[in-house]
Design an enzyme around this catalytic site. Structure first.
Site, PDB file in Angstrom:
ATOM      1  N   ASN A   1      37.242  72.598  60.176  1.00 27.02           N
ATOM      2  CA  ASN A   1      38.667  72.555  60.465  1.00 27.02           C
ATOM      3  C   ASN A   1      39.187  71.184  60.021  1.00 27.02           C
ATOM      4  O   ASN A   1      38.410  70.328  59.586  1.00 27.02           O
ATOM      5  CB  ASN A   1      38.961  72.848  61.947  1.00 27.02           C
ATOM      6  CG  ASN A   1      38.299  71.858  62.902  1.00 27.02           C
ATOM      7  OD1 ASN A   1      38.196  70.660  62.617  1.00 27.02           O
ATOM      8  ND2 ASN A   1      37.846  72.354  64.038  1.00 27.02           N
TER       9      ASN A   1
ATOM     10  N   LYS B   1      40.350  68.605  61.560  1.00 26.49           N
ATOM     11  CA  LYS B   1      39.831  67.464  62.317  1.00 26.49           C
ATOM     12  C   LYS B   1      38.401  67.143  61.886  1.00 26.49           C
ATOM     13  O   LYS B   1      38.048  65.976  61.669  1.00 26.49           O
ATOM     14  CB  LYS B   1      39.889  67.767  63.815  1.00 26.49           C
ATOM     15  CG  LYS B   1      39.428  66.641  64.722  1.00 26.49           C
ATOM     16  CD  LYS B   1      39.680  67.027  66.174  1.00 26.49           C
ATOM     17  CE  LYS B   1      39.338  65.882  67.128  1.00 26.49           C
ATOM     18  NZ  LYS B   1      37.887  65.604  67.183  1.00 26.49           N
TER      19      LYS B   1
ATOM     20  N   ASP C   1      34.111  80.738  63.859  1.00 24.87           N
ATOM     21  CA  ASP C   1      32.968  81.642  63.700  1.00 24.87           C
ATOM     22  C   ASP C   1      33.386  82.902  62.935  1.00 24.87           C
ATOM     23  O   ASP C   1      32.649  83.408  62.090  1.00 24.87           O
ATOM     24  CB  ASP C   1      32.418  82.052  65.071  1.00 24.87           C
ATOM     25  CG  ASP C   1      31.886  80.883  65.870  1.00 24.87           C
ATOM     26  OD1 ASP C   1      31.479  79.881  65.264  1.00 24.87           O
ATOM     27  OD2 ASP C   1      31.895  80.974  67.116  1.00 24.87           O
TER      28      ASP C   1
END
Length: 328
Positions: free
Chosen positions: A204, A206, A275
């Protein structure tokens, strides 16, 4: 564009994908709040539901199974009732659990979230962060080699809980490259720079920023620069950065960035969305899709699961419905 994506979903059936990574239990206590505690300024949650499901690499495997694929799982649980229940839950959704090792020295990881309405009030974790015993880790490479033969793609689901260490990682990458298997990675920030020469890494925003020890990007141009740096630093074939409500961005050597807008209509819970992305992406590549189509399919699947509460999966019917309802 949608029609070729629809045809890809039917090819997921029976597609074998190896998942190597950290297993845990995701437990959800759900209820309502009507008052504050007289003992402290905290809400009192009237619990109406107590539900547990596979988390971490277990959710990756469960997503593959829900989409019709055949997940082969290599991981570790504790030698305890929670571990037994977790293995039974995975077996019940058609995950191959023969590659799971029971560790008598560390308990099964359990993450418990208390949910009031649609809001998470608190999360508490039960885990032992001591290093995994060598006797346990030494069993994993042989199990991985056994499962790799049957797999069309490999997912490394790294939650930093001790399963994916340098030895196992090197063994996976060496064998996968030799057998020409796709390798996808859902990375842990602390291990980010270990994942060199993989087919795709799916952080992601971040994780992508912290993985290269950078500052948060302020705009699309800075995200593009970040994606390019990851490509060069890891010498990987592609980078897929998930960006929440901004969708996802795909970076490939020698090609312009591809920005895919979010497909989510409503967002209730982002738990486990990463996921779902890597599961769908890997299944699609294993089934013969190109990287762009695989990314679009994973984006549509993520749009479905964030509209559900808790750790969730997506079915082929739900994915097909999402694809048909896509914005023109």
């Amino acid at each position: 564009m949608t029609s070729p994506l629809l045809s890809r979903v039917s090819r997921f059936a029976g597609m074998p994908v190896l998942v190597v990574g950290d297993l845990m239990v995701d437990r959800f206590l759900r209820g309502a709040v009507h008052r504050l505690s007289p003992e402290a300024p905290v809400p009192v949650v009237d619990v109406r539901e107590d539900k547990s499901m596979p988390g971490g690499a277990g959710n990756v495997a469960a997503n593959i199974a829900a989409l019709g694929g055949r997940p082969l799982l290599v991981s570790v649980v504790g030698e305890d009732p929670e571990g037994d229940r977790l293995v039974d839950a995975l077996r019940a959704v058609r995950v191959d659990v023969d590659g799971i090792v029971a560790d008598a020295h560390r308990p099964t990881i359990v993450k418990t979230r208390v949910i009031a309405g649609h809001h998470q009030v608190v999360r508490f974790d039960r885990e032992d962060r001591a290093p995994r015993a060598p006797a346990v880790l030494n069993r994993l490479p042989a199990l991985m080699r056994e499962k790799m033969t049957a797999a069309r793609a490999v997912i490394l689901s790294d939650y930093g809980k001790g399963v994916i260490g340098p030895r196992l990682l090197n063994a996976v990458l060496t064998l996968a490259h030799r057998q020409k298997k796709f390798v996808m990675v859902d990375p842990k920030v602390e291990h980010f720079l270990r994942y060199r020469r993989v087919d795709c890494i799916t952080p992601n925003l971040k994780e992508a920023t912290e993985g290269l020890r950078g500052l948060p990007p302020k705009n699309d141009a800075e995200v593009d620069a970040l994606g390019g740096r990851i490509l060069r630093r890891l010498r990987c074939h592609s980078v897929l950065i998930t960006r929440g409500e901004r969708g996802m961005s795909l970076y490939r050597e020698g090609k312009p960035p591809l920005h895919i807008p979010s497909e989510a209509r409503e967002v209730f819970d982002v738990t486990g969305a990463g996921d779902t992305v890597i599961s769908t992406l890997s299944l699609a590549l294993a089934a013969g899709a190109n990287l762009e189509d695989a990314a679009r399919l994973s984006n549509a699947a993520a749009g479905v699961v964030v509209g559900k509460l808790g750790t969730a999966t997506v079915s082929p019917a739900e994915l097909l419905a999402a694809l048909r309802a896509r914005r023109p």
